[in-house]
Each structure stands twice: as C-alpha cells, then as structure tokens.
Design a protein around this motif. Structure first.
Motif, PDB file in Angstrom:
ATOM      1  N   LEU A   1       0.849  -1.193   0.000  1.00 49.95           N
ATOM      2  CA  LEU A   1       0.000   0.000   0.000  1.00 49.95           C
ATOM      3  C   LEU A   1       0.880   1.236   0.000  1.00 49.95           C
ATOM      4  O   LEU A   1       1.720   1.408   0.884  1.00 49.95           O
ATOM      5  N   GLY A   2       0.676   2.102  -0.979  1.00 47.74           N
ATOM      6  CA  GLY A   2       1.539   3.283  -1.011  1.00 47.74           C
ATOM      7  C   GLY A   2       0.933   4.429  -1.782  1.00 47.74           C
ATOM      8  O   GLY A   2      -0.236   4.386  -2.171  1.00 47.74           O
TER       9      GLY A   2
ATOM     10  N   PRO B   1      -1.076   9.052   2.014  1.00 45.59           N
ATOM     11  CA  PRO B   1      -1.033   8.843   3.461  1.00 45.59           C
ATOM     12  C   PRO B   1      -2.174   7.946   3.914  1.00 45.59           C
ATOM     13  O   PRO B   1      -3.274   8.022   3.370  1.00 45.59           O
TER      14      PRO B   1
ATOM     15  N   SER C   1       4.408   1.296   1.675  1.00 44.71           N
ATOM     16  CA  SER C   1       5.416   1.543   0.638  1.00 44.71           C
ATOM     17  C   SER C   1       5.550   3.042   0.416  1.00 44.71           C
ATOM     18  O   SER C   1       4.594   3.702   0.048  1.00 44.71           O
TER      19      SER C   1
ATOM     20  N   ARG D   1       2.064  16.728   5.825  1.00 43.83           N
ATOM     21  CA  ARG D   1       2.890  17.476   4.891  1.00 43.83           C
ATOM     22  C   ARG D   1       3.339  18.770   5.546  1.00 43.83           C
ATOM     23  O   ARG D   1       2.616  19.373   6.332  1.00 43.83           O
TER      24      ARG D   1
HETATM   25  P1  AMP Z   1       4.658  11.171  -6.537  1.00 39.72           P
HETATM   26  O1  AMP Z   1       5.920  11.892  -6.755  1.00 39.72           O
HETATM   27  O2  AMP Z   1       3.564  11.643  -7.420  1.00 39.72           O
HETATM   28  O3  AMP Z   1       4.877   9.707  -6.594  1.00 39.72           O
HETATM   29  O4  AMP Z   1       4.161  11.499  -5.048  1.00 39.72           O
HETATM   30  C1  AMP Z   1       5.019  11.334  -3.948  1.00 39.72           C
HETATM   31  C2  AMP Z   1       4.335  11.747  -2.669  1.00 39.72           C
HETATM   32  O5  AMP Z   1       3.272  10.837  -2.336  1.00 39.72           O
HETATM   33  C3  AMP Z   1       5.247  11.721  -1.470  1.00 39.72           C
HETATM   34  O6  AMP Z   1       6.036  12.869  -1.362  1.00 39.72           O
HETATM   35  C4  AMP Z   1       4.245  11.580  -0.325  1.00 39.72           C
HETATM   36  O7  AMP Z   1       3.684  12.828   0.023  1.00 39.72           O
HETATM   37  C5  AMP Z   1       3.164  10.704  -0.922  1.00 39.72           C
HETATM   38  N1  AMP Z   1       3.364   9.295  -0.533  1.00 39.72           N
HETATM   39  C6  AMP Z   1       3.959   8.331  -1.233  1.00 39.72           C
HETATM   40  N2  AMP Z   1       3.962   7.164  -0.549  1.00 39.72           N
HETATM   41  C7  AMP Z   1       3.363   7.401   0.639  1.00 39.72           C
HETATM   42  C8  AMP Z   1       3.090   6.610   1.800  1.00 39.72           C
HETATM   43  N3  AMP Z   1       3.375   5.327   1.871  1.00 39.72           N
HETATM   44  N4  AMP Z   1       2.499   7.230   2.848  1.00 39.72           N
HETATM   45  C9  AMP Z   1       2.187   8.543   2.791  1.00 39.72           C
HETATM   46  N5  AMP Z   1       2.416   9.334   1.731  1.00 39.72           N
HETATM   47  C10 AMP Z   1       3.008   8.775   0.662  1.00 39.72           C
END
Ligand code: AMP
Ligand code: ZN
Length: 440
Positions: A209-210, A213, A233, A325
């Motif tokens: 799961l990723g 948040p 993830s 954030r």
């Molecule tokens: P992107 O660059 O579009 O893949 O988005 C990345 C952003 O998604 C990260 O900076 C986080 O804010 C959020 N994100 C990715 N994985 C997670 C996770 N497992 N838990 C919380 N936020 C996540």
C-alpha cells in the motif's frame, strides 16, 4: 529473505563509509547539471568541499519549486543521449516535476524495489497484480520491473476498472497486489456485490500500500478484509519513485535504503536537524544516481526516525509512517494536488469571484473533493441552467488541470468571506493521519 543481503544487512559504520563515497560521487555528478553548477558558483563552493557526511549541510536545500523553475532539463546531469526514461510526479498537466533515468539508474531503482518485495516475502511462484497507474507515474513501472527481475508472474493491469481487477484476481489466482490504500478499501464493495469474500475465495497473501497517506487503522482494515499482510510503501518520483522506504515483516517503521539515499529530518520552519526520534520534514540526497542527482531535496513529508534496531536484521534506519505534509499539498486518489493549481485554473475564469475553498471528505473509503467557489451574483438571479453550465465548465477545467474530477459548489459573492486571518484553502475532513506516530 533478502535480495541484496550484503547491502541490506551492512552494519552502521560500513553504511556510513559507503554513503560518504557515494555522496562525493553524487556531488561531482550533480555539479554537471545547469542548476547545481550555477548553485555551486553562487556559493563559491566546489564539489570537493563536500568531504564528510556533515559537510553536506553547507549546501542549501533543493525544493520542488527549484525543480519546476529548472523544467525541463535544468537538473539533467548527463548528456540527453544517455537518458533512457523519464517520469513525472502526479497531479499536474502543466510544468510538472520531471525525472530522468539512465540505464544504471533504472537498474539501481529496480533492485531497490525488488529488495522491498523480497523483504515482505514475495517470491517466484507468486502472481503479482500491479494495480497502480503505468505511464508517467512511477508506481506502475517501478514495481513492474522489480517483479519481473524477481521472476514473479506479473499482471500489468494498471489502476481503475474494479470489476476487471477482481476477475483477474480470481482467474489468475493473484497472491500479491500493489495499490493505493483507498482503492483497496473501495474495491471491497465491488467484491461483496459480486458475492466474493476475498478471505475465502481469493488466494491473496500480500498487499503493498503506497502513494498516499494512510493510518495504521487502514492497514489493519485491509489486512482483515483481504486476509493479507499489508506493507507500507513510501517513495516519490523525485527519488526514482517507490522503493525509498518500505516496511519489513516487523511492521515497525519503514527501512529507508541508506545506500541509495542520505536522509535528514529537519524542522520545516528553521531547516535545522531535529533531535533523533523527533518529528520533522524528511530531506533526501540521492546516492549513486546518474541522470538526476538531487542534493538535500525537501520531500515535504513529515515523519521521524524510529529509534532502536529492527529485529529483521536490516540495519538501514527506519522512518515512521508519513504523518502529514510540511506544505499545503494534499493527495486525492493517489494524485498530488496543490491548492494553487486549483486557484490558477479557477481564477482564469471571468465568472469567478474572490474566494474558494477545497473540502476533502471520505465516503465509503473513496476520497471526495469538493471545490466551493464564489461566482458572480448574476448566476443566482438568472436561469438556473446557466449556473449548471458554469458548474460543468469548471469541473472540466479542473479535471484537465488536476487529472481528478471534483464536485463543484457555487456560492454567492461573500459567502466565503474570511474572518481576517489567513484564508483556509483546504479543509480536510478525512482523518487520514489518525493513528500516526503515536500509534505505530
Ligand atoms: P509522486 O511523486 O507523485 O509519486 O508522489 C510522492 C508523494 O506521495 C510523497 O512525497 C508523499 O507525500 C506521498 N506518498 C507516497 N507514498 C506514501 C506513503 N506510503 N504514505 C504517505 N504518503 C506517501
Ligand atoms: Zn526490519
């Protein structure tokens, strides 16, 4: 089980030595990009001045805004002919954050994700259904190549189309899935409607799961509903994509691969390091990356280092579940959105008044984004059809800009008049961070 046992179980002193070696290479590589070459010149520094891990702090942070300003090639540190792929961060159709990969970068990234998958127990013989977006988004291809490298039967189905996902899961006996947590919960309704009890009828055993948040509560819920082990993830496109930090079976924080990333956690206000174990903004320096090395990149994600060693044998430090954030970015259905994007799309329309507000809710585990916006008085006097047309035009425009379709609520001028303080642009009622740091 390990994929790169030596690297994964390396003791602390060796990790630091390897980091320093790679940091020096990375700084030299970075200085070949236009952005960092100019930055070093302005600071009167040469790459050789970064000669210890601590001396990295001589450099200022790199921000998402820097990436936008330098769009498209300002951060590229190799000749364009050596780039073999690009990706972009989610959530904007315009000047987005783009990232480049050489062959060696893809190789390193693939190994990092493969490590994560093996760490959770996925292996050859599994059937992996990759339910996140392919294309510019890093989630799809990032996991895809790792799964193939591991020799795992991979179904590159991509995101959406719930019924098809379910048919595939059943017919191909999927054992491992990768999706955004809200989709996992959403899919349960369709499963039930189709008379399928995932615990009884599907051989699923692992879920990654990723991309957005989610709380410990959501993880447990997915585990209960599907009868799987769910693993958090974490990654971001600026740092390759997924595979930056990932949970091991201890599920006590996510191991951040320190041979590939040099992490700092800083106070988002002062930029100073916080005490070990305290909450702050994650800042990452890539190690070993060729096409687009990033130095002290502010992820905007709030977390903390876990203290103590992990029982799984891996020495790479762990970070807590992301709890928020540092900026006003929010994530809807896995897509990153900044309020300013909404603002730019709306304020370009002459019918729009002075104020808007974004309200985020969650219904049946699906994110709902409502944009309430003041429009000219005349829309409330005349034909209601006109108001409806305006609403549709706005939804279309926002959809084109954000890649997500919001509900639109039109308000009379003054309805959102602020109380004098800073305008509250986003009201998040989703409670996604509940169960954050103290609970994990
Ligand atoms: P992107 O660059 O579009 O893949 O988005 C990345 C952003 O998604 C990260 O900076 C986080 O804010 C959020 N994100 C990715 N994985 C997670 C996770 N497992 N838990 C919380 N936020 C996540
Ligand atoms: Zn561990």
């Amino acid at each position: 089980m390990y994929w790169q046992k030596e690297l994964e179980t390396m003791e602390d002193a060796r990790i630091r030595r390897l980091q320093l070696k790679r940091l020096r290479e990375t700084v030299r590589a970075a200085s070949r990009s236009t952005f960092y070459r100019e930055r070093f010149q302005q600071l009167g520094l040469s790459p050789e001045d970064i000669c210890t891990l601590d001396s990295l702090r001589k450099l200022p942070f790199t921000t998402k805004n820097d990436l936008r300003q330098a769009y498209p090639f300002g951060f590229l540190a190799v000749p364009k002919g050596r780039v073999v792929r690009m990706h972009a961060s989610t959530g904007t159709t315009g000047r987005s954050t783009v990232v480049f990969y050489t062959r060696a970068d893809l190789d390193q990234w693939t190994d990092l994700v493969a490590r994560c998958m093996v760490m959770t127990g996925a292996r050859q013989g599994d059937v992996f259904q990759n339910m996140t977006g392919y294309g510019l988004f890093t989630g799809g291809l990032g996991f895809h190549y790792a799964a193939e490298r591991l020799g795992i039967f991979t179904i590159p189905i991509g995101s959406g189309n719930t019924r098809r996902q379910i048919h595939m899961m059943r017919e191909f006996e999927t054992t491992v899935i990768h999706c955004i947590p809200s989709f996992a919960l959403y899919m349960v309704h369709s499963l039930h409607a189709m008379g399928i009890d995932p615990r009884r009828d599907l051989p699923l055993r692992i879920a990654f799961l990723g991309a957005e948040p989610h709380s410990e509560h959501v993880r447990r819920k997915v585990e209960e509903l599907y009868g799987v082990d769910a693993f958090n993830s974490y990654g971001l496109s600026e740092m390759y994509g997924p595979g930056v930090a990932f949970e091991c079976p201890a599920k006590d924080g996510m191991h951040l691969w320190e041979d590939a990333y040099l992490p700092e956690i800083v106070d988002p206000g002062t930029g100073e390091p916080v005490e070990d174990g305290a909450k702050g903004e994650l800042v990452l320096t890539s190690l070993g990356r060729e096409a687009m090395p990033l130095l002290r990149y502010r992820t905007g994600d709030l977390t903390a280092f876990c203290t103590g060693e992990c029982g799984c044998g891996r020495r790479h430090r762990r970070i807590r579940r992301i709890i928020g954030r540092a900026d006003d970015m929010f994530i809807i259905k896995g897509v990153n959105i900044f309020p300013t994007q909404v603002e730019e799309a709306l304020l370009g329309m002459e019918e729009v008044g002075n104020n808007y507000q974004i309200i985020l809710k969650r219904k049946d585990y699906t994110d709902i984004m409502t944009v309430t916006v003041e429009v000219q008085e005349r829309f409330f006097r005349g034909d209601p059809q006109e108001r409806e047309q305006l609403r549709r035009r706005m939804a279309k425009r926002l959809r084109e800009e954000l890649l997500v379709t919001p509900d639109i609520e039109l308000l009379k001028p003054g309805a959102l008049e602020s109380t004098g303080g800073k305008a509250v642009r986003v009201v998040d009622k989703r409670d996604i961070y509940e169960g954050g740091i103290s609970d994990t």
